[in-house]
Scaffold this motif. Sequence first.
Motif, PDB file in Angstrom:
ATOM      1  N   MET A 118       0.832  -1.205   0.000  1.00  0.00           N
ATOM      2  CA  MET A 118       0.000   0.000   0.000  1.00  0.00           C
ATOM      3  C   MET A 118       0.864   1.252   0.000  1.00  0.00           C
ATOM      4  N   ASP A 119       1.896   1.253   0.826  1.00  0.00           N
ATOM      5  CA  ASP A 119       2.773   2.424   0.894  1.00  0.00           C
ATOM      6  C   ASP A 119       3.465   2.654  -0.445  1.00  0.00           C
ATOM      7  N   ALA A 120       3.934   1.577  -1.072  1.00  0.00           N
ATOM      8  CA  ALA A 120       4.626   1.714  -2.360  1.00  0.00           C
ATOM      9  C   ALA A 120       3.684   2.231  -3.442  1.00  0.00           C
ATOM     10  N   ILE A 121       2.460   1.728  -3.444  1.00  0.00           N
ATOM     11  CA  ILE A 121       1.494   2.157  -4.468  1.00  0.00           C
ATOM     12  C   ILE A 121       1.194   3.643  -4.339  1.00  0.00           C
ATOM     13  N   PHE A 122       0.812   4.065  -3.146  1.00  0.00           N
ATOM     14  CA  PHE A 122       0.291   5.417  -2.992  1.00  0.00           C
ATOM     15  C   PHE A 122       1.382   6.469  -2.802  1.00  0.00           C
ATOM     16  N   ALA A 123       2.632   6.038  -2.726  1.00  0.00           N
ATOM     17  CA  ALA A 123       3.742   6.988  -2.727  1.00  0.00           C
ATOM     18  C   ALA A 123       4.188   7.346  -4.136  1.00  0.00           C
ATOM     19  N   ASN A 124       3.618   6.700  -5.138  1.00  0.00           N
ATOM     20  CA  ASN A 124       4.007   6.947  -6.523  1.00  0.00           C
ATOM     21  C   ASN A 124       3.609   8.368  -6.933  1.00  0.00           C
ATOM     22  N   PRO A 125       4.570   9.229  -7.253  1.00  0.00           N
ATOM     23  CA  PRO A 125       4.219  10.616  -7.612  1.00  0.00           C
ATOM     24  C   PRO A 125       3.354  10.722  -8.855  1.00  0.00           C
ATOM     25  N   ALA A 126       3.421   9.739  -9.735  1.00  0.00           N
ATOM     26  CA  ALA A 126       2.582   9.780 -10.931  1.00  0.00           C
ATOM     27  C   ALA A 126       1.097   9.702 -10.576  1.00  0.00           C
ATOM     28  N   LEU A 127       0.773   9.003  -9.487  1.00  0.00           N
ATOM     29  CA  LEU A 127      -0.619   8.932  -9.053  1.00  0.00           C
ATOM     30  C   LEU A 127      -1.073  10.257  -8.456  1.00  0.00           C
ATOM     31  N   GLN A 128      -0.191  10.900  -7.706  1.00  0.00           N
ATOM     32  CA  GLN A 128      -0.523  12.222  -7.182  1.00  0.00           C
ATOM     33  C   GLN A 128      -0.818  13.184  -8.323  1.00  0.00           C
ATOM     34  N   ALA A 129       0.004  13.117  -9.368  1.00  0.00           N
ATOM     35  CA  ALA A 129      -0.200  14.007 -10.507  1.00  0.00           C
ATOM     36  C   ALA A 129      -1.486  13.686 -11.253  1.00  0.00           C
ATOM     37  N   ARG A 130      -1.837  12.417 -11.335  1.00  0.00           N
ATOM     38  CA  ARG A 130      -3.019  12.003 -12.094  1.00  0.00           C
ATOM     39  C   ARG A 130      -4.319  12.328 -11.358  1.00  0.00           C
ATOM     40  N   PHE A 131      -4.362  12.083 -10.050  1.00  0.00           N
ATOM     41  CA  PHE A 131      -5.625  12.176  -9.320  1.00  0.00           C
ATOM     42  C   PHE A 131      -5.710  13.372  -8.374  1.00  0.00           C
ATOM     43  N   GLY A 132      -4.585  13.900  -7.953  1.00  0.00           N
ATOM     44  CA  GLY A 132      -4.598  14.941  -6.933  1.00  0.00           C
ATOM     45  C   GLY A 132      -4.653  14.321  -5.544  1.00  0.00           C
ATOM     46  N   ALA A 133      -4.154  15.049  -4.561  1.00  0.00           N
ATOM     47  CA  ALA A 133      -4.003  14.506  -3.213  1.00  0.00           C
ATOM     48  C   ALA A 133      -5.341  14.122  -2.574  1.00  0.00           C
ATOM     49  N   LYS A 134      -6.363  14.964  -2.735  1.00  0.00           N
ATOM     50  CA  LYS A 134      -7.643  14.706  -2.072  1.00  0.00           C
ATOM     51  C   LYS A 134      -8.324  13.460  -2.635  1.00  0.00           C
ATOM     52  N   ARG A 135      -8.385  13.379  -3.944  1.00  0.00           N
ATOM     53  CA  ARG A 135      -9.048  12.214  -4.552  1.00  0.00           C
ATOM     54  C   ARG A 135      -8.261  10.941  -4.279  1.00  0.00           C
ATOM     55  N   LEU A 136      -6.934  11.034  -4.306  1.00  0.00           N
ATOM     56  CA  LEU A 136      -6.118   9.856  -4.046  1.00  0.00           C
ATOM     57  C   LEU A 136      -6.310   9.371  -2.616  1.00  0.00           C
ATOM     58  N   ALA A 137      -6.488  10.296  -1.675  1.00  0.00           N
ATOM     59  CA  ALA A 137      -6.740   9.901  -0.288  1.00  0.00           C
ATOM     60  C   ALA A 137      -8.061   9.145  -0.172  1.00  0.00           C
ATOM     61  N   THR A 138      -9.074   9.572  -0.924  1.00  0.00           N
ATOM     62  CA  THR A 138     -10.358   8.866  -0.921  1.00  0.00           C
ATOM     63  C   THR A 138     -10.209   7.466  -1.504  1.00  0.00           C
ATOM     64  N   ILE A 139      -9.473   7.366  -2.593  1.00  0.00           N
ATOM     65  CA  ILE A 139      -9.234   6.056  -3.195  1.00  0.00           C
ATOM     66  C   ILE A 139      -8.505   5.141  -2.214  1.00  0.00           C
ATOM     67  N   ARG A 140      -7.519   5.680  -1.532  1.00  0.00           N
ATOM     68  CA  ARG A 140      -6.774   4.852  -0.574  1.00  0.00           C
ATOM     69  C   ARG A 140      -7.680   4.364   0.550  1.00  0.00           C
ATOM     70  N   ARG A 141      -8.623   5.174   0.974  1.00  0.00           N
ATOM     71  CA  ARG A 141      -9.556   4.721   2.009  1.00  0.00           C
ATOM     72  C   ARG A 141     -10.400   3.557   1.499  1.00  0.00           C
ATOM     73  N   HIS A 142     -10.840   3.648   0.247  1.00  0.00           N
ATOM     74  CA  HIS A 142     -11.603   2.537  -0.333  1.00  0.00           C
ATOM     75  C   HIS A 142     -10.735   1.295  -0.473  1.00  0.00           C
ATOM     76  N   THR A 143      -9.470   1.492  -0.827  1.00  0.00           N
ATOM     77  CA  THR A 143      -8.547   0.361  -0.925  1.00  0.00           C
ATOM     78  C   THR A 143      -8.355  -0.289   0.436  1.00  0.00           C
ATOM     79  N   GLY A 144      -8.225   0.531   1.471  1.00  0.00           N
ATOM     80  CA  GLY A 144      -8.100  -0.013   2.821  1.00  0.00           C
ATOM     81  C   GLY A 144      -9.311  -0.827   3.219  1.00  0.00           C
TER      82      GLY A 144
END
Length: 308
Positions: free
Chosen positions: A220-246
Amino acid sequence: MRIGIVIPAFNAARWIGTAIASVLAQTHTGWSLVVVDDGSIDDTADVVGGFHDPRIRLMRQANRGVSAARNAGFDVLSPDAKDAVLFLDADDWLACDALSRLAAAVKASPAAVAASGACSFADIGLVRCPPSGDLLRRLLVRNLFANGGHVLLRTPAVRAAGGFLPGLAYGEDWEFWIRIALQGRFASVPDNAPVLFVRRHGEGAYRRLAADADAFAPCMDAIFANPALQARFGAKRLATIRRHTGAENDWIIGREQIRHGCRASGLGRLRRSVRRHPTPRRALLLAAAHVTPLLPTAWRGPLRPYRA
């Protein structure tokens, strides 16, 4: 199409022969295979050495883990795998037309970075149908593939992704698929006949680690630390996705804990999953879990009995 096949093998003497024989039986003949013996102490190397075909190579290394073995195999095969690569597990086997059908799916979708086909779980006789399209958002929530044996990857996409992360003991393929999906869409074989047959047994990583909450954290840490994901989704949306992943991970852990006999802790994980991301289906399954001994499997997408 020139296809490279990598089989990482650790103490796989019982199964590796079947995997190699399924490659030799392919109707698509433009392939090269390397088996990476990752420090086996059984007869894996002897079994591989019993196959006499110039397209098959055996590479031996000290035990470094499945990711390092896949990466080493890809490095060896790169000159031969000009078009595409398939990572086959040592305990699985391919349908005889697997490479032909996967190659056709890739050729039919020039913009696709990969193509997947259906796989069959040999122990229960059910087929998981292949996903297709822009899979990045879905892959961030859960792993959509049983393993690399039913996913044919374009070689340039594998090079661009940079290989599997050797530091991950669990979920290394899931993290890798996400880096592939960042590059483009996935095609799929148009029919639902399996291209791969998956052998599930107690020694597999999923059976050993899926009930362990700590096993999910590094991936999980490796996936969501990927800067390309931050650029694609933005921090707020990525945090929501990570909650669903959890929440998805909690569901998997809870279900597997129940299967391992830890019912109280398993039900606690299921309840936590529903709290983190409530859905009507999960609520119904949670209610059922209190009165039935086991839950259905976690595989998504159509599951159906396979008839040859």
